[in-house]
Design a protein around this motif. Structure first.
Motif, short mmCIF file in Angstrom:
data_model
loop_
_atom_site.label_atom_id
_atom_site.label_comp_id
_atom_site.label_asym_id
_atom_site.label_seq_id
_atom_site.Cartn_x
_atom_site.Cartn_y
_atom_site.Cartn_z
N VAL A 3 0.85 -1.19 0.00
CA VAL A 3 0.00 0.00 0.00
C VAL A 3 0.88 1.24 0.00
O VAL A 3 1.83 1.34 0.80
N MET A 4 0.59 2.17 -0.89
CA MET A 4 1.21 3.49 -0.82
C MET A 4 0.24 4.43 -0.11
O MET A 4 -0.91 4.60 -0.55
N LEU A 5 0.67 5.00 1.00
CA LEU A 5 -0.13 5.97 1.74
C LEU A 5 0.36 7.37 1.38
O LEU A 5 1.51 7.72 1.65
N ALA A 23 -0.63 5.78 9.54
CA ALA A 23 0.48 4.99 8.98
C ALA A 23 0.78 3.78 9.85
O ALA A 23 0.99 2.67 9.35
N ASN A 24 0.79 3.97 11.17
CA ASN A 24 1.08 2.86 12.07
C ASN A 24 -0.01 1.80 12.02
O ASN A 24 0.27 0.59 12.07
N THR A 25 -1.26 2.24 11.94
CA THR A 25 -2.36 1.29 11.88
C THR A 25 -2.30 0.45 10.61
O THR A 25 -2.43 -0.79 10.65
N LEU A 26 -2.09 1.10 9.47
CA LEU A 26 -1.98 0.35 8.21
C LEU A 26 -0.76 -0.57 8.22
O LEU A 26 -0.83 -1.70 7.73
N SER A 27 0.35 -0.11 8.80
CA SER A 27 1.58 -0.90 8.80
C SER A 27 1.46 -2.14 9.68
O SER A 27 2.25 -3.08 9.51
N SER A 28 0.49 -2.15 10.58
CA SER A 28 0.33 -3.32 11.43
C SER A 28 -0.19 -4.53 10.64
O SER A 28 -0.10 -5.66 11.12
N ARG A 29 -0.72 -4.27 9.46
CA ARG A 29 -1.32 -5.36 8.69
C ARG A 29 -0.81 -5.45 7.25
O ARG A 29 -0.90 -6.52 6.64
N MET A 120 -9.51 -0.45 6.77
CA MET A 120 -8.81 -1.69 7.12
C MET A 120 -9.69 -2.90 6.83
O MET A 120 -9.23 -3.89 6.26
N ALA A 121 -10.95 -2.82 7.20
CA ALA A 121 -11.86 -3.94 6.97
C ALA A 121 -12.05 -4.19 5.47
O ALA A 121 -12.07 -5.33 5.01
#
Length: 315
Positions: A3-5, A23-29, A120-121
């Motif tokens: 994913v590019m944020l 960024a941290n939330t997306l990087s967790s998955r 995320m979902a």
């Protein structure tokens, strides 16, 4: 999933803490590369790079202007060869602007925290929704473009933003009321042409929509073309008067969400093309960004050119 944020640090309602949390939330998955825009047009450059480097999704945290730039960068100019849908990353949005019309038209929450959970979902399940886009001036637009009074308001708002003022809903309302009721700048009239209809002369302001609503005032949607959506053709809204009584009546129907009707209004949905013609240069906006002055605009649309991260339409 890669994913590019893309985040816009200058968007009205983004913060450094919020951008880091996203960024941290997306990087967790997912495998996430974070890019911060630094200049006008940078988001488009990043969108093009995301396509070239084969990302699975591009997530934009910013306002409608940033999302527009990214979409144009991913797709390239309408006059060129449009990439096939399946070859492009999916486009996701976490709102960070003042109106966030595009995200909200896709039923994405205006609250960035809620929108992040939605995103995320949706990414987890691989949810994708193909949408159609409008185009003019060899650029794609996500939800609307306009000539005349609304573009003047956008121009005046951008001037205020350059002076450090935020583009809030209340400020937009005050400037819109001032433009219509105490006009300091008179917009040139123009002619609107649509299929199977005589030309409409003397138009004072006109919008071409790719979906609805046209915009939002806080939580309230403002409808110019309630029958226009991402699945069909363009909506056109062209008014030949800016008189105070007529504008008040027309505005009240738009706020109520009913089909706007007036003797001085031409409104239609699901049209193939629209043309605006002016003898004098008139102000033009696209997706809430001011583009300058033009005399000729030719509008078209293309069906299902972009996949977005959103719940698909259920039949």
């Amino acid at each position: 999933m890669r994913v590019m944020l893309i985040t816009n640090p200058f968007a009205t309602f983004t913060t450094a803490e919020g951008r880091d949390a996203l960024a941290n939330t997306l990087s967790s998955r997912f495998i996430v590369d974070v890019e911060h825009t630094t200049h006008r047009g940078h988001a488009g450059e990043l969108g093009a790079r995301a396509v070239a480097q084969g990302y699975d999704a591009v997530v934009v945290h910013g306002g409608d202007g940033s999302v527009n730039e990214v979409a144009n960068g991913m797709l390239g100019a309408p006059s060129g060869t449009t990439p096939e849908r399946g070859t492009l990353p999916a486009l996701g949005v976490v709102p960070g602007g003042s109106a966030n019309v595009f995200a909200r038209a896709l039923d994405i929450s205006r609250d960035p925290l809620v929108a992040t959970a939605q995103l995320m979902a949706l990414l987890d399940t691989g949810a994708r929704r193909p949408i159609s886009l409008g185009h003019t001036l060899d650029r794609w637009f996500l939800f609307n473009a306009g000539m005349g009074m609304d573009a003047i308001v956008v121009r005046q708002m951008e001037a205020l933003r350059h002076k450090g003022h935020k583009a809030t809903a209340s400020r937009y309302l005050r400037m819109t009321l001032s433009a219509f009721f105490r006009p300091s700048v008179v917009a040139p009239t123009f002619t609107v042409e649509v299929p199977d209809h005589a030309p409409i002369d003397g138009v004072r302001f006109g919008f071409v929509s790719n979906t609805g609503p046209w915009t939002y005032f806080g939580t309230r949607p403002i409808h110019t073309n309630p029958g226009t959506d991402f699945e069909h053709g363009l909506g056109v809204f062209a008014a030949t008067s800016v008189s105070v009584p007529r504008s008040l009546v027309l505005g009240s129907t738009m706020v109520r969400g009913t089909n706007p009707r007036a003797a001085h209004l031409h409104r239609d949905d699901d049209v193939e093309w629209v043309r605006f013609r002016s003898d004098n240069p008139a102000d033009v906006q696209m997706d809430g960004d001011y583009l300058g002055e033009y005399t000729d605009l030719d509008f078209g649309y293309r069906r299902h050119v972009l996949d977005v991260v959103a719940d698909p339409i259920t039949s």
